[in-house]
Design an enzyme around this catalytic site. Structure first.
Site, short mmCIF file in Angstrom:
data_model
loop_
_atom_site.label_atom_id
_atom_site.label_comp_id
_atom_site.label_asym_id
_atom_site.label_seq_id
_atom_site.Cartn_x
_atom_site.Cartn_y
_atom_site.Cartn_z
N ARG A 31 128.89 36.57 50.73
CA ARG A 31 130.20 36.00 51.06
C ARG A 31 130.94 36.87 52.07
NH1 ARG A 31 131.80 33.98 44.93
NH2 ARG A 31 130.08 32.50 44.72
N LYS A 74 118.26 30.41 41.67
CA LYS A 74 119.06 31.42 42.36
C LYS A 74 120.16 31.93 41.45
CE LYS A 74 122.18 31.65 46.26
NZ LYS A 74 122.89 30.89 47.25
N GLU A 76 118.83 20.05 35.47
CA GLU A 76 119.19 20.06 36.89
C GLU A 76 117.96 19.80 37.76
OE1 GLU A 76 121.86 20.10 38.57
OE2 GLU A 76 123.48 20.93 37.36
N SER A 99 121.85 38.31 48.02
CA SER A 99 122.43 39.47 48.70
C SER A 99 122.71 40.63 47.75
CB SER A 99 123.72 39.03 49.41
OG SER A 99 124.62 38.43 48.49
N LYS A 157 121.29 26.79 40.41
CA LYS A 157 122.05 27.85 41.06
C LYS A 157 123.20 28.25 40.15
CE LYS A 157 124.77 29.01 45.11
NZ LYS A 157 125.11 28.66 46.49
C1 PBG Z 1 126.79 28.95 49.70
C2 PBG Z 1 125.69 29.91 49.48
C3 PBG Z 1 125.82 31.13 48.81
C4 PBG Z 1 124.59 31.77 48.95
C5 PBG Z 1 123.75 30.93 49.67
N1 PBG Z 1 124.44 29.77 49.99
C6 PBG Z 1 126.99 31.77 48.17
C7 PBG Z 1 127.78 31.04 47.19
O1 PBG Z 1 127.33 30.10 46.53
O2 PBG Z 1 128.95 31.41 47.06
C8 PBG Z 1 124.31 33.14 48.42
C9 PBG Z 1 123.18 33.87 49.03
C10 PBG Z 1 123.18 35.32 48.77
O3 PBG Z 1 123.97 35.87 47.98
O4 PBG Z 1 122.31 35.99 49.36
N2 PBG Z 1 126.71 27.67 49.35
#
Ligand code: PBG
Length: 334
Positions: free
Chosen positions: A214, A259, A244, A285, A204
């Site tokens: 967020r 991700k 990882e 998102s 990630k």
């Molecule tokens: C938080 C988390 C995030 C997302 C999923 N779980 C945001 C972040 O790491 O700040 C992002 C998902 C998205 O942007 O659709 N742990």
């Protein structure tokens, strides 16, 4: 390599008719590939739009079954739940994460009762619950306040057990702390929760593409412009993603995730080729918002852009994709 030379070889022959194109297609996208992320909010009778994600809403638990039902009917195998925790319940240690009656647990109980065959994925991280918006607890350390790894692990393990006991089938740690897969597996097994699966957000990245999410869960305001570079990966790195993933597999991850999605297809391909394990991607998102904003301007076609973006994940080697498009794609695919 295949050999051939123009004009005896003409690759366009296989593209000439729809039926040949169907026969030679190397990848297929189906409803079985789709996981739908769903935002749950507090209160009753509530549905609110996420301003930065056209077409996406947060719903209160009492409305969740009705919200999800069309997706279930279309055959979507699983949904991923994300809580928009009220600010009043957030604190520096994210203690709401282990409340057996928090939004995720309420949602899991409600959905399991209504749709026993729907897979439920729970996001395990502290950021929906902390007033500073970080995925772990802050302690003094390198560079001042530092997200403390090992103290966070204990809280993540407790959060995972809490979710599993409420009916979450797959816990999906998204925090990027070191050692979390092992800590969570041990805690789950210690409670006899041996069937709870672990989907690791293994690679990630510290990405700008999480902005709209967020907003959806209210962690942007909490984060106050801060970033997550001390725990999420540097977008410059690729070999590190393999390390990882390897560590997470050794610690007991059942499936792994990369991700964001489209900007990181190269990582998906490397992970899948190297480890041959079920590899998922999260079309996040910001990726969804980019497509939707362009669609709103009339600059690209919604359905075609959506399906092409999802097919790209299959081509890169994904077993499935977490995507906000899931119900819309499922409707077209079924
Ligand atoms: C938080 C988390 C995030 C997302 C999923 N779980 C945001 C972040 O790491 O700040 C992002 C998902 C998205 O942007 O659709 N742990």
């Amino acid at each position: 390599m295949t050999v051939g030379r123009f004009p005896t070889t003409r690759l366009r022959r296989n593209r000439t008719d729809a039926w040949t194109r169907r026969l030679v297609a190397e990848n297929r996208l189906s409803v079985d590939d789709l996981i739908w992320p769903v935002f749950v909010m507090d209160g009753a009778g509530q549905t609110t739009d996420v301003a930065t994600m056209p077409g996406i809403q947060r719903v209160s638990v009492d409305r969740l079954a009705a919200h999800v039902e069309p997706a279930v009917k279309l055959g979507i195998p699983a949904i991923a739940l994300f809580p928009a925790t009220p600010a009043a319940l957030k604190n520096s240690e994210g203690t709401e994460s282990s409340n057996a009656n928090n939004l995720i647990c309420q949602a899991a109980r409600a959905l399991k009762a209504e749709f026993p065959n729907l897979g439920l994925i729970g996001d395990v991280a502290l950021d929906p619950y902390t007033d500073h918006g970080h995925d772990g607890v802050l302690r003094s350390g390198p560079g001042g306040l530092y997200v403390h790894n090992d103290e966070t692990l204990a809280l993540l393990a407790r959060q995972a057990v809490n979710q599993a006991q409420a009916g979450i089938d797959v816990v999906a740690p998204s925090d990027m702390m070191d050692g979390r897969i092992a800590a969570i597996r041990e805690a789950l097994d210690g409670e006899g929760l041996i069937h709870t699966s672990l989907m690791s957000y293994a690679a990630k990245y510290a990405s700008a593409f999480y902005g709209p999410f967020r907003d959806a869960v209210g962690s942007n305001a909490a984060l106050k412009g801060g970033d997550k570079k001390t725990y999420q990966m540097d977008p410059a790195n690729s070999d590190e993603a393999l390390r990882e993933v390897e560590l997470d597999l050794l610690e007991g991850a059942d499936t792994v995730m990369v991700k964001p999605g489209l900007p990181y297809l190269d990582i998906i391909r490397r992970v899948h080729d190297t480890f041959k394990v079920p590899t998922f991607a999260y079309q996040v998102s910001g990726e969804y918002a980019m497509i939707m904003a362009t669609v709103e301007r009339g600059w690209i076609d919604h359905d075609k852009a959506m399906l092409e973006s999802l097919m790209a994940f299959k081509r890169a080697g994904c077993a499935g994709v977490l995507t906000y498009f899931a119900p819309k794609a499922a409707a077209l695919l079924s």
